[in-house]
Design a protein around this motif. Structure first.
Motif, short mmCIF file in Angstrom:
data_model
loop_
_atom_site.label_atom_id
_atom_site.label_comp_id
_atom_site.label_asym_id
_atom_site.label_seq_id
_atom_site.Cartn_x
_atom_site.Cartn_y
_atom_site.Cartn_z
N GLU A 42 0.75 -1.29 -0.12
CA GLU A 42 -0.10 0.06 0.17
C GLU A 42 0.89 1.13 -0.15
OE1 GLU A 42 -3.02 0.03 3.00
OE2 GLU A 42 -3.59 2.25 2.66
N GLY A 43 0.62 2.19 -0.97
CA GLY A 43 1.33 3.36 -0.83
C GLY A 43 2.38 3.23 -1.98
N ALA A 44 3.01 2.03 -2.21
CA ALA A 44 4.38 1.98 -3.16
C ALA A 44 3.85 1.78 -4.39
CB ALA A 44 5.19 1.06 -2.63
N TYR A 45 2.97 2.83 -5.01
CA TYR A 45 2.29 2.63 -6.38
C TYR A 45 3.43 3.18 -7.41
CZ TYR A 45 -1.42 2.30 -3.14
OH TYR A 45 -2.40 2.02 -2.00
N LEU A 46 3.34 2.23 -8.69
CA LEU A 46 4.37 2.50 -9.43
C LEU A 46 3.81 2.92 -10.85
CD1 LEU A 46 6.11 -0.87 -8.66
CD2 LEU A 46 7.07 1.39 -8.38
N VAL A 47 2.47 2.88 -10.87
CA VAL A 47 1.74 3.31 -12.26
C VAL A 47 0.46 3.82 -11.81
CG1 VAL A 47 3.14 1.57 -14.12
CG2 VAL A 47 1.11 0.88 -12.31
N CYS A 48 0.00 4.77 -13.01
CA CYS A 48 -1.22 5.46 -12.91
C CYS A 48 -1.77 5.77 -14.33
CB CYS A 48 -1.11 6.72 -12.23
SG CYS A 48 -2.54 7.51 -11.73
N ASN A 49 -3.02 5.41 -14.34
CA ASN A 49 -3.47 5.55 -15.74
C ASN A 49 -4.83 6.43 -15.97
OD1 ASN A 49 -3.95 4.78 -18.66
ND2 ASN A 49 -3.97 2.58 -17.89
N HIS A 71 -6.68 -1.40 -4.80
CA HIS A 71 -4.98 -1.04 -4.85
C HIS A 71 -4.61 -1.31 -3.43
CE1 HIS A 71 -7.24 2.75 -4.09
NE2 HIS A 71 -6.06 3.30 -3.62
N ARG A 72 -5.37 -1.18 -2.45
CA ARG A 72 -4.73 -1.33 -1.01
C ARG A 72 -4.75 -2.62 -0.52
NH1 ARG A 72 -8.80 2.18 0.46
NH2 ARG A 72 -8.44 4.28 -0.61
N THR A 73 -5.25 -3.65 -1.29
CA THR A 73 -5.41 -4.99 -0.94
C THR A 73 -4.28 -5.82 -0.91
OG1 THR A 73 -5.97 -5.81 -2.96
CG2 THR A 73 -7.77 -5.12 -1.38
#
Ligand SMILES: O=C(O)CCC(=O)C(=O)O
Length: 161
Positions: A42-49, A71-73
């Motif tokens: 959670e929080g270490a997101y790498l991509v966004c569309n 995305h937090r699961t």
């Protein structure tokens, strides 16, 4: 839109790819997926569309479905669901008029639905990643020198060229 993307990626942003998708009549159903190979903490997101709606997204014409909060699961549909193409109890469809832009964390489970109308459902996807990640399309490899020469510093930065 860039502000929203930058918010998800902590300001660490470049374009990964820009593409289009038309769900044709009778087609378009996708399994739920994240736009990343596996789970991230959670929080270490790498991509966004972002999805740019060229046609209205309706209940009938194959509007994208998303599972809010997924995305937090810390897991992905192929690991967490026996059948990712099945309906998810928490899924919602993105219903909006043409001209809308939807920004979503790409680790959120999502997918196209079947287009039951008689016209294509068209959209553009403008997909971003952190600067340390490989782009889905190697922009440096494809850009022509004369095109690069015409770009602003900001555009070169965003494309990483
Ligand atoms: O076009 C859509 O509705 C979603 C497309 C998508 O998620 C994908 O192609 O990975």
């Amino acid at each position: 839109m860039l502000a929203a993307i930058a918010h998800v990626l902590g300001g660490d942003v470049k374009l990964s790819s820009l593409n289009s998708r038309a769900a044709l009549p009778g087609q378009g159903a996708q399994a739920l997926h994240a736009d990343w190979s596996g789970p991230v903490p959670e929080g270490a997101y790498l991509v966004c569309n972002s999805i740019w709606l060229l046609d209205p997204f309706t209940e009938e014409n194959g509007a994208t479905r998303v599972v809010p909060g997924s995305h937090r699961t810390g897991t992905v549909p192929s690991e967490a669901m026996p059948e990712p193409s099945a309906q998810h109890p928490q899924e919602v469809q993105l219903l909006a008029p043409a001209g809308t832009v939807v920004v979503f964390n790409s680790h959120t489970w999502h997918g196209g639905t079947r287009n039951n109308s008689d016209a294509p459902r068209r959209a553009l996807h403008s997909y971003f990643c952190r600067r340390g990640q490989p782009q889905q399309l190697d922009q440096r490899g494809y850009i022509r020198p004369e095109t690069r020469a015409r770009l602003s510093d900001a555009a070169r930065y965003l494309l990483d060229v």
